[in-house]
Enzyme design. Structure first.
Site, PDB file in Angstrom:
ATOM      1  N   GLY A  11       0.777  -1.244   0.000  1.00  0.00           N
ATOM      2  CA  GLY A  11       0.000   0.000   0.000  1.00  0.00           C
ATOM      3  C   GLY A  11       0.803   1.286   0.000  1.00  0.00           C
ATOM      4  O   GLY A  11       0.291   2.328   0.405  1.00  0.00           O
ATOM      5  N   SER A  12       2.038   1.231  -0.506  1.00  0.00           N
ATOM      6  CA  SER A  12       2.819   2.474  -0.489  1.00  0.00           C
ATOM      7  C   SER A  12       2.235   3.511  -1.451  1.00  0.00           C
ATOM      8  O   SER A  12       2.298   4.715  -1.187  1.00  0.00           O
ATOM      9  CB  SER A  12       4.294   2.203  -0.803  1.00  0.00           C
ATOM     10  N   ASN A  13       1.624   3.053  -2.544  1.00  0.00           N
ATOM     11  CA  ASN A  13       0.979   4.012  -3.455  1.00  0.00           C
ATOM     12  C   ASN A  13      -0.278   4.603  -2.818  1.00  0.00           C
ATOM     13  O   ASN A  13      -0.567   5.785  -3.005  1.00  0.00           O
ATOM     14  CB  ASN A  13       0.657   3.357  -4.794  1.00  0.00           C
ATOM     15  N   LEU A  87      -8.193  -9.031 -12.076  1.00  0.00           N
ATOM     16  CA  LEU A  87      -8.969  -8.294 -13.071  1.00  0.00           C
ATOM     17  C   LEU A  87     -10.264  -7.819 -12.420  1.00  0.00           C
ATOM     18  O   LEU A  87     -10.870  -8.533 -11.627  1.00  0.00           O
ATOM     19  CB  LEU A  87      -9.327  -9.210 -14.244  1.00  0.00           C
ATOM     20  N   ASN A 102      -5.068   2.549 -13.417  1.00  0.00           N
ATOM     21  CA  ASN A 102      -4.129   1.597 -12.812  1.00  0.00           C
ATOM     22  C   ASN A 102      -2.726   2.170 -12.904  1.00  0.00           C
ATOM     23  O   ASN A 102      -2.396   2.857 -13.873  1.00  0.00           O
ATOM     24  CB  ASN A 102      -4.188   0.272 -13.590  1.00  0.00           C
ATOM     25  N   HIS A 104       1.201   1.047 -13.250  1.00  0.00           N
ATOM     26  CA  HIS A 104       2.027  -0.110 -13.625  1.00  0.00           C
ATOM     27  C   HIS A 104       3.499   0.290 -13.495  1.00  0.00           C
ATOM     28  O   HIS A 104       3.888   1.367 -13.965  1.00  0.00           O
ATOM     29  CB  HIS A 104       1.698  -0.522 -15.061  1.00  0.00           C
ATOM     30  N   ASP A 145      -3.386  -4.301 -18.394  1.00  0.00           N
ATOM     31  CA  ASP A 145      -2.384  -3.318 -18.837  1.00  0.00           C
ATOM     32  C   ASP A 145      -2.531  -2.839 -20.281  1.00  0.00           C
ATOM     33  O   ASP A 145      -1.554  -2.410 -20.891  1.00  0.00           O
ATOM     34  CB  ASP A 145      -0.960  -3.886 -18.646  1.00  0.00           C
TER      35      ASP A 145
HETATM   36  C1  GRF Z   1       3.518  -1.014  -7.405  1.00  0.00           C
HETATM   37  O1  GRF Z   1       4.788  -1.182  -7.968  1.00  0.00           O
HETATM   38  C2  GRF Z   1       2.480  -0.880  -8.478  1.00  0.00           C
HETATM   39  O2  GRF Z   1       2.922  -0.216  -9.609  1.00  0.00           O
HETATM   40  C3  GRF Z   1       2.233  -2.313  -8.837  1.00  0.00           C
HETATM   41  O3  GRF Z   1       2.253  -2.988  -7.593  1.00  0.00           O
HETATM   42  C4  GRF Z   1       3.077  -2.274  -6.681  1.00  0.00           C
HETATM   43  C5  GRF Z   1       2.245  -1.978  -5.479  1.00  0.00           C
HETATM   44  O4  GRF Z   1       3.021  -1.402  -4.457  1.00  0.00           O
HETATM   45  N1  GRF Z   1       1.062  -2.465  -9.649  1.00  0.00           N
HETATM   46  P1  GRF Z   1       2.296  -0.776  -3.200  1.00  0.00           P
HETATM   47  O5  GRF Z   1       1.340  -1.827  -2.637  1.00  0.00           O
HETATM   48  O6  GRF Z   1       1.572   0.446  -3.639  1.00  0.00           O
HETATM   49  O7  GRF Z   1       3.407  -0.459  -2.249  1.00  0.00           O
END
Ligand code: GRF
Length: 201
Positions: A11-13, A87, A102, A104, A145
């Site tokens: 969940g870093s994003n 999906l 999304n 990627h 993707d």
């Molecule tokens: C990220 O690299 C994202 O691009 C990919 O999965 C990873 C998820 O990382 N689809 P996080 O859970 O957000 O840390």
């Protein structure tokens, strides 16, 4: 703009979105969904007092039909897949009620598709001997993707010694690119023209 985030991992994003100051007052994350029951990203959602839901596994707490209804009830306008490994069913993808994006961790259309997630992507990039990699944010369609690309950022990897080093460099730019795109969508600065997408300044 009401947002829902789908996650499968750490969940870093998600955290990057929740802590990005430029999004404060512009978006509200209404719910976080995962295909995993005890997804590590749920801890981040909890810290921010955001409701979490686990979808469709052996001890399912919620079905995709219920997810659909929840998204409607919460008046979600944007769904963000931030490391979501499944999906999304076509009923949700094809709904006109919201947009779905999304992130990627490579420069699509290379290094994408089924099975290309996490370190699989960075291993493939490393083994190809590519000199640049990067992150892509794209609209989601019903395959992996392949949706239209909204924005990309690249990073020099000509000097790296391992796939893990690529992952670190790419993740750093993911954390900038995802909030940037969400902001542009919230500000209605992402537009289609013919077959291409433009992001206005
Ligand atoms: C990220 O690299 C994202 O691009 C990919 O999965 C990873 C998820 O990382 N689809 P996080 O859970 O957000 O840390």
């Amino acid at each position: 703009m009401n947002v829902a985030v789908f996650v499968s991992g750490r969940g870093s994003n998600l955290k990057a979105v929740l802590t990005d100051e430029s999004l404060h007052g512009l978006i509200e994350v209404k719910a976080v969904f995962s295909n995993k029951e005890n997804c590590p990203a749920f801890k981040i959602a909890d810290e921010f007092l955001i409701q979490t839901f686990s979808i469709g596994n052996a001890h399912a707490t919620i079905s995709y039909d219920e997810v659909y209804q929840l998204l409607l009830d919460k008046q979600v306008e944007l769904i963000v897949l931030a490391g979501y490994l499944k999906l999304i069913p076509s009923k949700i993808v094809n709904s006109a009620n919201w947009k779905i994006i999304n992130i990627h961790p490579a420069l699509l259309p290379s290094f994408g598709g089924k099975g290309m997630y996490g370190m699989n992507v960075h291993n493939a990039v490393f083994n190809s001997s590519a000199k640049i990699s990067g992150a892509t944010v794209h609209f989601v369609d019903s395959t992996y993707d392949t949706g239209k690309i909204i924005a990309q950022r690249c990073v020099d990897i000509s000097d790296i010694k391992s796939p893990e080093e690529i992952a670190v460099r790419v993740l750093e730019i993911e954390h900038e690119l995802l909030p940037y795109v969400i902001k542009k969508i919230a500000e209605k600065k992402v537009r289609f023209s013919g077959t291409r997408i433009f992001v206005d300044e």
